[in-house]
Write a protein that holds these residues in place. Structure first.
Motif, PDB file in Angstrom:
ATOM      1  N   UNK A 164     -31.312  -1.432 -53.981  1.00  0.00           N
ATOM      2  CA  UNK A 164     -30.085  -2.062 -53.502  1.00  0.00           C
ATOM      3  C   UNK A 164     -30.144  -2.252 -51.991  1.00  0.00           C
ATOM      4  N   UNK A 165     -29.288  -3.117 -51.484  1.00  0.00           N
ATOM      5  CA  UNK A 165     -29.215  -3.367 -50.054  1.00  0.00           C
ATOM      6  C   UNK A 165     -28.505  -2.191 -49.377  1.00  0.00           C
ATOM      7  N   UNK A 166     -29.203  -1.561 -48.455  1.00  0.00           N
ATOM      8  CA  UNK A 166     -28.675  -0.358 -47.797  1.00  0.00           C
ATOM      9  C   UNK A 166     -27.361  -0.635 -47.063  1.00  0.00           C
ATOM     10  N   UNK A 167     -27.305  -1.742 -46.301  1.00  0.00           N
ATOM     11  CA  UNK A 167     -26.104  -2.033 -45.521  1.00  0.00           C
ATOM     12  C   UNK A 167     -24.903  -2.344 -46.412  1.00  0.00           C
ATOM     13  N   UNK A 168     -25.157  -3.008 -47.537  1.00  0.00           N
ATOM     14  CA  UNK A 168     -24.071  -3.288 -48.477  1.00  0.00           C
ATOM     15  C   UNK A 168     -23.509  -1.978 -49.021  1.00  0.00           C
ATOM     16  N   UNK A 169     -24.389  -1.059 -49.381  1.00  0.00           N
ATOM     17  CA  UNK A 169     -23.952   0.236 -49.902  1.00  0.00           C
ATOM     18  C   UNK A 169     -23.237   1.045 -48.822  1.00  0.00           C
ATOM     19  N   UNK A 170     -23.716   0.944 -47.593  1.00  0.00           N
ATOM     20  CA  UNK A 170     -23.080   1.659 -46.487  1.00  0.00           C
ATOM     21  C   UNK A 170     -21.655   1.153 -46.274  1.00  0.00           C
ATOM     22  N   UNK A 204     -21.950   2.242 -58.602  1.00  0.00           N
ATOM     23  CA  UNK A 204     -23.419   2.229 -58.572  1.00  0.00           C
ATOM     24  C   UNK A 204     -23.933   2.243 -57.137  1.00  0.00           C
ATOM     25  N   UNK A 205     -23.259   1.509 -56.256  1.00  0.00           N
ATOM     26  CA  UNK A 205     -23.681   1.477 -54.855  1.00  0.00           C
ATOM     27  C   UNK A 205     -23.522   2.852 -54.204  1.00  0.00           C
ATOM     28  N   UNK A 206     -22.424   3.535 -54.497  1.00  0.00           N
ATOM     29  CA  UNK A 206     -22.213   4.878 -53.943  1.00  0.00           C
ATOM     30  C   UNK A 206     -23.253   5.842 -54.487  1.00  0.00           C
ATOM     31  N   UNK A 207     -23.529   5.776 -55.783  1.00  0.00           N
ATOM     32  CA  UNK A 207     -24.548   6.650 -56.380  1.00  0.00           C
ATOM     33  C   UNK A 207     -25.920   6.390 -55.765  1.00  0.00           C
ATOM     34  N   UNK A 208     -26.241   5.114 -55.550  1.00  0.00           N
ATOM     35  CA  UNK A 208     -27.538   4.782 -54.949  1.00  0.00           C
ATOM     36  C   UNK A 208     -27.630   5.343 -53.534  1.00  0.00           C
ATOM     37  N   UNK A 209     -26.532   5.225 -52.765  1.00  0.00           N
ATOM     38  CA  UNK A 209     -26.530   5.725 -51.393  1.00  0.00           C
ATOM     39  C   UNK A 209     -26.697   7.244 -51.376  1.00  0.00           C
ATOM     40  N   UNK A 225     -30.173   7.974 -52.012  1.00  0.00           N
ATOM     41  CA  UNK A 225     -30.996   7.589 -50.861  1.00  0.00           C
ATOM     42  C   UNK A 225     -30.950   8.646 -49.759  1.00  0.00           C
ATOM     43  N   UNK A 226     -29.770   9.195 -49.491  1.00  0.00           N
ATOM     44  CA  UNK A 226     -29.635  10.183 -48.411  1.00  0.00           C
ATOM     45  C   UNK A 226     -29.914  11.599 -48.893  1.00  0.00           C
ATOM     46  N   UNK A 227     -29.944  11.791 -50.201  1.00  0.00           N
ATOM     47  CA  UNK A 227     -30.276  13.107 -50.741  1.00  0.00           C
ATOM     48  C   UNK A 227     -29.136  14.107 -50.703  1.00  0.00           C
ATOM     49  N   UNK A 228     -27.902  13.625 -50.634  1.00  0.00           N
ATOM     50  CA  UNK A 228     -26.744  14.519 -50.598  1.00  0.00           C
ATOM     51  C   UNK A 228     -25.554  13.857 -51.283  1.00  0.00           C
ATOM     52  N   UNK A 229     -24.727  14.684 -51.919  1.00  0.00           N
ATOM     53  CA  UNK A 229     -23.469  14.171 -52.458  1.00  0.00           C
ATOM     54  C   UNK A 229     -22.523  13.880 -51.289  1.00  0.00           C
ATOM     55  N   UNK A 230     -21.921  12.716 -51.290  1.00  0.00           N
ATOM     56  CA  UNK A 230     -21.022  12.320 -50.207  1.00  0.00           C
ATOM     57  C   UNK A 230     -19.559  12.547 -50.560  1.00  0.00           C
ATOM     58  N   UNK A 231     -19.241  12.580 -51.855  1.00  0.00           N
ATOM     59  CA  UNK A 231     -17.873  12.786 -52.316  1.00  0.00           C
ATOM     60  C   UNK A 231     -17.790  13.986 -53.241  1.00  0.00           C
ATOM     61  N   UNK A 232     -16.647  14.691 -53.159  1.00  0.00           N
ATOM     62  CA  UNK A 232     -16.274  15.678 -54.166  1.00  0.00           C
ATOM     63  C   UNK A 232     -15.346  14.977 -55.142  1.00  0.00           C
ATOM     64  N   UNK A 256     -21.269  16.963 -45.920  1.00  0.00           N
ATOM     65  CA  UNK A 256     -22.306  15.969 -45.617  1.00  0.00           C
ATOM     66  C   UNK A 256     -21.695  14.577 -45.513  1.00  0.00           C
ATOM     67  N   UNK A 257     -20.711  14.307 -46.370  1.00  0.00           N
ATOM     68  CA  UNK A 257     -20.044  13.010 -46.327  1.00  0.00           C
ATOM     69  C   UNK A 257     -19.272  12.794 -45.044  1.00  0.00           C
ATOM     70  N   UNK A 258     -18.636  13.846 -44.537  1.00  0.00           N
ATOM     71  CA  UNK A 258     -17.902  13.744 -43.266  1.00  0.00           C
ATOM     72  C   UNK A 258     -18.840  13.348 -42.131  1.00  0.00           C
ATOM     73  N   UNK A 259     -19.995  14.025 -42.077  1.00  0.00           N
ATOM     74  CA  UNK A 259     -20.970  13.732 -41.021  1.00  0.00           C
ATOM     75  C   UNK A 259     -21.507  12.315 -41.175  1.00  0.00           C
ATOM     76  N   UNK A 260     -21.847  11.955 -42.409  1.00  0.00           N
ATOM     77  CA  UNK A 260     -22.450  10.638 -42.656  1.00  0.00           C
ATOM     78  C   UNK A 260     -21.454   9.512 -42.378  1.00  0.00           C
TER      79      UNK A 260
END
Length: 294
Positions: free
Chosen positions: A1-7, A35-40, A43-50, A61-65
């Protein structure tokens, strides 16, 4: 997937605090955004959401990212604006955040002059005037009386304005006029929580008073409107209420002491000298720098 789109999908989801709201904003299906959130996250190797059944909160990790993601997207936008202005006639969009009363009384004429000079640039005005909106990418420029310090922003003084206490004649007829600072504490006051978060009005460097707020808002426009309807006394810059004074909706209140002037500032992120944002800020500053609006 496109990284910037997922970001961008990640940042939009945080701003909406909702995957459904973000998907509507971005024009994608909820399943595609998920799907974009899961891919991201993969890609970063960490869960971003609880994730819970009702709401999704950021992990540590999500706060920092998220903080870095805002800067990445803002820098990419600034870079594109800078390249556009170098490679061709200035064009594109500039989002400006300011109190709508300031846009109405002062800035609209300056916007007109800028658009005449740069017809291929589109200006989008947002009501507000909160400097962090530039940091989080909601606006490119912020014009406001709020004195905000942040290393990510360029802050430049624009002009000074006389500040005063105002109320409607109807309010004065019903409650009388305060004649001293102490009497303000016994009146209904309309408080701007951005400039007076502790309910103190800093009338001058030597005079400060705690007031009772019958209505508290982040919007100076709301406070001015309610003051015009007789709801209370407002402590505001005269430049924001020129129309209300002219129409007789508000009258000045004299409590026997001189009040400090307010400095208005323009905020933006660091950009190239040739960028659209720099062109805009330079023209606005050239028109207003050092003037006293009254």
């Amino acid at each position: 997937m496109d990284y910037l789109v997922c970001l961008k999908s990640f940042v939009t989801s945080v701003k909406h605090n909702s995957f459904a709201g973000a998907s509507r904003d971005l024009g994608v299906s909820p399943s595609q955004l998920t799907k974009q959130i899961h891919w991201l996250e993969s890609h970063v190797g960490s869960a971003l959401f609880e994730r819970t059944t009702r709401i999704s909160r950021l992990t540590d990790a999500g706060e920092v990212y998220y903080s870095y993601s805002l800067k990445i997207l803002s820098d990419i936008n600034s870079a594109q604006l800078a390249l556009d202005s170098i490679n061709c006639d200035p064009h594109g969009k500039i989002i400006i955040s300011s109190p709508s009363s300031l846009s109405r009384t002062l800035l609209s004429d300056l916007y007109h002059d800028f658009l005449v000079k740069y017809p291929n640039i589109t200006l989008r005005s947002r009501s507000g005037g909160y400097p962090p909106s530039v940091i989080d990418g909601q606006s490119d420029v912020c014009i406001t009386p709020i004195n905000y310090r942040n290393g990510q922003l360029i802050k430049e003084a624009l002009f000074t304005s006389t500040k005063g206490l105002y109320a409607s004649q109807d309010y004065v007829n019903r409650h009388g006029l305060p004649s001293s600072i102490d009497e303000l504490a016994h009146h209904q006051c309309l408080i701007n929580m951005q400039t007076s978060p502790d309910n103190y009005w800093n009338l001058s460097s030597e005079n400060k008073v705690k007031v009772n707020g019958c209505y508290i808002s982040e919007s100076s426009d709301e406070l001015i409107k309610l003051a015009s309807k007789g709801m209370g006394i407002v402590f505001v810059d005269e430049i924001l209420i020129k129309n209300e004074i002219t129409e007789g909706d508000l009258i000045a209140i004299d409590i026997g002491i001189p009040l400090d002037d307010t400095t208005f500032y323009i905020y933006h992120r660091p950009v190239a000298k040739s960028s659209n944002i720099r062109l805009f800020c330079d023209q606005i500053r050239g028109k207003l720098l050092g003037s006293v609006a009254s």
